[in-house]
Design an enzyme around this catalytic site. Structure first.
Site, PDB file in Angstrom:
ATOM      1  N   ASP A  62      -9.788  -3.224  -5.770  1.00 22.42           N
ATOM      2  CA  ASP A  62      -9.268  -2.300  -5.243  1.00 22.42           C
ATOM      3  C   ASP A  62      -9.283  -0.852  -6.057  1.00 22.42           C
ATOM      4  O   ASP A  62      -9.222  -0.857  -7.251  1.00 22.42           O
ATOM      5  CB  ASP A  62      -7.830  -2.560  -4.695  1.00 22.42           C
ATOM      6  CG  ASP A  62      -7.152  -1.586  -4.083  1.00 22.42           C
ATOM      7  OD1 ASP A  62      -7.571  -0.611  -3.758  1.00 22.42           O
ATOM      8  OD2 ASP A  62      -5.900  -2.012  -3.634  1.00 22.42           O
TER       9      ASP A  62
ATOM     10  N   SER B 206       0.910  -1.138   0.054  1.00 22.62           N
ATOM     11  CA  SER B 206       0.107   0.084  -0.050  1.00 22.62           C
ATOM     12  C   SER B 206       0.835   1.061  -0.010  1.00 22.62           C
ATOM     13  O   SER B 206       1.689   1.503  -1.039  1.00 22.62           O
ATOM     14  CB  SER B 206      -1.044   0.009   1.005  1.00 22.62           C
ATOM     15  OG  SER B 206      -2.160   0.943   1.061  1.00 22.62           O
TER      16      SER B 206
ATOM     17  N   HIS C 146      -8.850  -3.647  -1.310  1.00 19.19           N
ATOM     18  CA  HIS C 146      -7.793  -3.161  -0.796  1.00 19.19           C
ATOM     19  C   HIS C 146      -7.321  -4.073   0.518  1.00 19.19           C
ATOM     20  O   HIS C 146      -7.941  -4.238   1.503  1.00 19.19           O
ATOM     21  CB  HIS C 146      -7.663  -1.619  -0.718  1.00 19.19           C
ATOM     22  CG  HIS C 146      -6.598  -1.151  -0.259  1.00 19.19           C
ATOM     23  ND1 HIS C 146      -5.296  -0.827  -1.038  1.00 19.19           N
ATOM     24  CD2 HIS C 146      -6.045  -0.714   0.723  1.00 19.19           C
ATOM     25  CE1 HIS C 146      -4.116  -0.297  -0.597  1.00 19.19           C
ATOM     26  NE2 HIS C 146      -4.869  -0.159   0.623  1.00 19.19           N
TER      27      HIS C 146
END
Length: 306
Positions: free
Chosen positions: A248, A153, A278
């Site tokens: 995502d 991320s 996500h």
């Protein structure tokens, strides 16, 4: 995902991420490696390493597989958390499993967080950690010719930024990078991001707030080291494993970045996990396990001896 051309009013309140930051800061208690339960097969130590300025020290946690005589590969790992959340302790178990699975020394970086420390503070900390890891590779039992970057991320974004920095500044050579669910573009104009009005875990309103907090008040446009999609030239970056989730909001910018790497002549292993939100949420147990195993396998292969 909710399919809407423009964000709906009140879709994801602007205070959500800020509230999470306040809660995280209020409850933060840093734990030293010596206070943690031992993990069989690993020697785990904390270090303070020189930062970009004389008054900055970067906390790193080193995970070294035990019982190995020959120099090991080494990876510098950046945790996720939207540039404003997370810590060494939050990812401790996951990084330990990464070290055990890859057989590599992992240097996990406790970089400074926004909004207290906006860009480029966190990126500079990660770059400093790479320099320290490279300079001290031999005493860490690692091979300085087999250094990689890894992150998830926001941590993946930092890894990409470090790869660009070390290429442009002639810093330590990076042999491989493993980036999972990177956020690469502050413009937020890909279809998957525009459509993500109220998707779980991550969505466009949160992404808007994330970039504002990371870049700092008054900054309206990122540079290439903050948002790697803005880089004009991707040549010379290391071979890359890049994974995205099919549901995502960051999916499209990750895929587009992987495509641009390929077009620049960079070897890329691109994986898209169908149905994954996500954080690879919503995956069944078998698929989640496969995703984790593939990430470990990619880093192990990318840093393997010649």
């Amino acid at each position: 995902m909710t399919r809407t051309s423009t964000p709906a009013p009140n879709a994801g309140t602007i205070t959500d991420l800020e509230a999470a930051v306040r809660q995280e800061r209020a409850g933060r208690v840093a734990i030293h490696a010596d206070e943690l339960p031992p993990i069989p097969g690993l020697a785990i130590t904390d270090h303070l390493v020189p930062g970009s300025d004389d008054d900055v020290k970067v906390r790193v946690r080193v995970y070294r597989p035990e019982g190995r005589s020959s120099p090991l590969p080494l990876a510098v790992y950046m945790h996720g958390g939207a540039f404003v959340l997370g810590s060494l302790d939050m990812v401790h178990q996951g990084v330990a499993q990464l070290a055990l699975g890859t057989g590599a020394v992992i240097v996990s970086v406790g970089y400074r967080l926004a909004p207290e420390h906006p860009f480029p503070a966190g990126l500079n900390d990660c770059y400093s950690a790479l320099h320290w890891a490279s300079a001290h590779a031999e005493e860490l039992g690692a091979d300085p010719a087999r250094i990689g970057l890894a992150g998830v991320s926001a941590g993946a974004t930092l890894a990409l930024g470090v790869a660009l920095l070390t290429r442009d500044r002639g810093g330590p050579a990076v042999r491989f990078q493993s980036v999972v669910m990177p956020t690469t573009d502050d413009r937020l104009e890909t279809p998957s991001m525009r459509d993500a009005v109220d998707t779980p875990v991550w969505n466009r309103p949160l992404a808007v707030q994330c970039w504002r907090l990371y870049l700092g008040e008054g900054v309206t446009e990122a540079d290439q080291y903050a948002a790697p999609a803005r880089a004009d030239d991707l040549t010379g970056l290391p071979p890359t494993y890049l994974a995205v989730g099919g549901e995502d909001p960051l999916r499209d910018e990750g895929i587009l970045f992987a495509l641009r790497l390929m077009q620049a002549g960079v070897p890329v292993d691109l994986h898209a996990y169908a149905g994954a939100a996500h954080g690879f949420r919503d995956l069944d147990i078998d698929t989640a396990r496969r995703a984790q195993e593939e990430q470990i396998w990619a880093l192990r292969r990318g840093l393997a001896a010649d």
